[in-house]
Design an enzyme around this catalytic site. Structure first.
Site, PDB file in Angstrom:
ATOM      1  N   ILE A  97       5.876  57.087  23.816  1.00 32.78           N
ATOM      2  CA  ILE A  97       7.301  56.944  24.122  1.00 32.78           C
ATOM      3  C   ILE A  97       7.443  56.202  25.447  1.00 32.78           C
ATOM      4  O   ILE A  97       6.949  56.661  26.471  1.00 32.78           O
ATOM      5  CB  ILE A  97       7.995  58.317  24.262  1.00 32.78           C
ATOM      6  CG1 ILE A  97       7.744  59.181  23.025  1.00 32.78           C
ATOM      7  CG2 ILE A  97       9.480  58.151  24.503  1.00 32.78           C
ATOM      8  CD1 ILE A  97       8.193  60.625  23.210  1.00 32.78           C
TER       9      ILE A  97
ATOM     10  N   ASP B 144       0.726  71.408  31.028  1.00 33.82           N
ATOM     11  CA  ASP B 144       0.845  70.012  30.608  1.00 33.82           C
ATOM     12  C   ASP B 144       2.260  69.498  30.849  1.00 33.82           C
ATOM     13  O   ASP B 144       2.459  68.418  31.421  1.00 33.82           O
ATOM     14  CB  ASP B 144       0.478  69.894  29.122  1.00 33.82           C
ATOM     15  CG  ASP B 144       0.667  68.486  28.578  1.00 33.82           C
ATOM     16  OD1 ASP B 144      -0.192  67.625  28.819  1.00 33.82           O
ATOM     17  OD2 ASP B 144       1.706  68.247  27.921  1.00 33.82           O
TER      18      ASP B 144
ATOM     19  N   LYS C  41       3.808  66.519  33.639  1.00 30.30           N
ATOM     20  CA  LYS C  41       4.674  65.418  33.214  1.00 30.30           C
ATOM     21  C   LYS C  41       6.001  65.425  33.955  1.00 30.30           C
ATOM     22  O   LYS C  41       6.503  64.366  34.367  1.00 30.30           O
ATOM     23  CB  LYS C  41       4.896  65.496  31.700  1.00 30.30           C
ATOM     24  CG  LYS C  41       3.627  65.230  30.904  1.00 30.30           C
ATOM     25  CD  LYS C  41       3.829  65.506  29.415  1.00 30.30           C
ATOM     26  CE  LYS C  41       2.546  65.245  28.633  1.00 30.30           C
ATOM     27  NZ  LYS C  41       2.702  65.574  27.196  1.00 30.30           N
TER      28      LYS C  41
ATOM     29  N   GLY D  50      -1.296  61.559  20.616  1.00 28.60           N
ATOM     30  CA  GLY D  50      -1.951  60.934  19.476  1.00 28.60           C
ATOM     31  C   GLY D  50      -2.721  59.697  19.895  1.00 28.60           C
ATOM     32  O   GLY D  50      -2.364  59.009  20.855  1.00 28.60           O
TER      33      GLY D  50
END
Length: 410
Positions: free
Chosen positions: A131, A196, A200, A298
């Site tokens: 993204i 995590d 971010k 991914g």
């Protein structure tokens, strides 16, 4: 021709090689030059790889080769990644990384080092995987004052919560499924405990507000304690539960930053972000709310973002001036956690729990009990410090607090 090196040939590193090889013609056209993978650093052997002759085990080979102008770091973790990146930038080699832990801990230092050596430190893939969010924040939304960023920043926890809502699974059952499908690691702590997402949100806060926010400074709560009863109450309230990382600039210039599960309304733009997808909402002074949506992890989505940064690094004639933030101490950046405004859902057990809650909180919204002997309610807004004090008072009055989840307006 531009020579590049890749540090690491795991999931993301092999994906970067795959994307560069498979889309070579269009990538080189965009970069304005041909690209050669000169080295791949890994301790393992890959004799079947078409790039078998490019593998090296000694980082010094890459550091000392002046023909290498762009280095891709996809090792993960702080060390040895930090040492390798620092040495590359010191030699004037631009570095592209997907390593969120490295950027969250060392971003200010590495950005300053890149500027001193007229190269770049790019990290688009560190927050949203495939993204685009870093470049939009410092370039596309550059005309805005960013007021707030909030979002679903971890696909594993979002998958688990989706299964709990859609299929009535308990947390442990949904986690086991996520592990079976490869969405969660054998040790899922970084995901389910919120670390995590915290890394971010620290990167986003640092970039949006210009001063480094460190993960150790940010209140972080995961989803391990979410139960099917909480899910039922959220649905009754008219919403869902999501793990939300958020940061907001307050009127005095200080920053609010935290990660926690939250009730959000079913008509929220983030409520429909399900399964392993991420959604990041940015509130700007001119644009209003803008949402970035897609797969946050991914192999190929992350590799796509890395290669996009490689193209930008090749095209850049000097350090990109808009991609910067300053180091600072916590007292300079973050507002005291106790001062944060909060509305909360509470699930209580004990005799006269509702009466005692009304005495403490005043006007509340009661939810219909899902289980006998329980009371569930939504508090009025107060500060985190006030909420903690009232929760302690309930416990001192023999009321057990079974659940506490913040309620957000997104």
């Amino acid at each position: 021709m531009v020579d590049i090196a890749i540090l690491g040939h795991g999931v993301v590193g092999s994906g970067v090689v795959e994307v560069l090889s498979g889309n070579r013609q269009s990538i080189e056209k965009k970069a304005g030059d041909s690209i050669r993978i000169k080295y791949i650093l890994d301790r393992r052997e890959f004799p079947q790889s078409p790039y078998a002759d490019r593998f090296v085990k000694d980082f010094d080979v890459i550091r000392d080769d002046d023909s290498v102008s762009v280095v891709v770091e996809v090792l993960g973790g702080v060390e040895p990644a930090f040492t390798f990146v620092r040495e590359c930038l010191s030699r004037g080699k631009s570095v592209v990384t997907s390593n969120k832990e490295l950027v969250a801990e060392k971003g200010a230092e590495l950005l300053a080092l890149a500027a001193r050596n007229h190269c770049n430190f790019f990290f688009e893939a560190s927050v949203g995987g495939g993204i685009p969010i870093i470049k939009p924040l410092h370039l596309c939304l550059g005309a805005n004052e960013i007021h707030e960023i909030g979002g679903i920043l971890n696909g594993t926890t979002n998958f688990i919560l989706t299964k709990m809502f859609r299929e009535g699974m308990a947390f442990d059952q949904a986690l086991a499924l996520a592990q079976q499908l490869g969405y969660a690691e054998r040790d899922p702590s970084a995901d389910v405990d919120g670390h995590d997402a915290c890394r971010k949100v620290c990167i986003l806060a640092s970039l949006a507000f210009g001063r480094h926010v460190y993960p150790r400074q940010v209140f972080t709560q995961g989803i391990r304690d979410i139960t099917p009863a909480d899910v039922a109450y959220a649905s009754q309230w008219g919403g869902v539960i999501k793990l939300i990382g958020r940061c907001r600039r307050l009127p005095d210039g200080k920053v609010l930053a935290m990660v926690s599960p939250a009730f959000i309304r079913r008509d929220s733009q983030l409520a429909g972000v399900d399964d392993v997808f991420n959604g990041i909402l940015v509130r700007g002074s001119a644009t209003g709310d803008v949402v970035f949506y897609g797969k946050g992890a991914g192999k190929l989505p992350t590799a796509s973002a890395v290669v996009s940064d490689v193209i930008d690094a090749i095209q850049a004639s000097d350090t990109v001036a808009t991609l910067q933030w300053q180091d600072a101490g916590p007292e300079e950046v973050l507002a005291p956690f106790g001062s944060y405004p909060v509305t909360a859902y509470l699930r209580l057990e004990g005799e006269d729990a509702l009466v005692k809650a009304r005495v403490l909180f005043g006007e509340i919204r009661q939810l219909v009990s899902e289980n006998s002997g329980e009371t569930a309610l939504i508090t009025p807004e107060m500060t985190e410090e006030e909420l903690a004090a009232k929760v302690r008072a309930l416990e001192e009055n023999d009321i057990r607090v079974l659940g506490l989840i913040r309620v957000l307006d997104y």
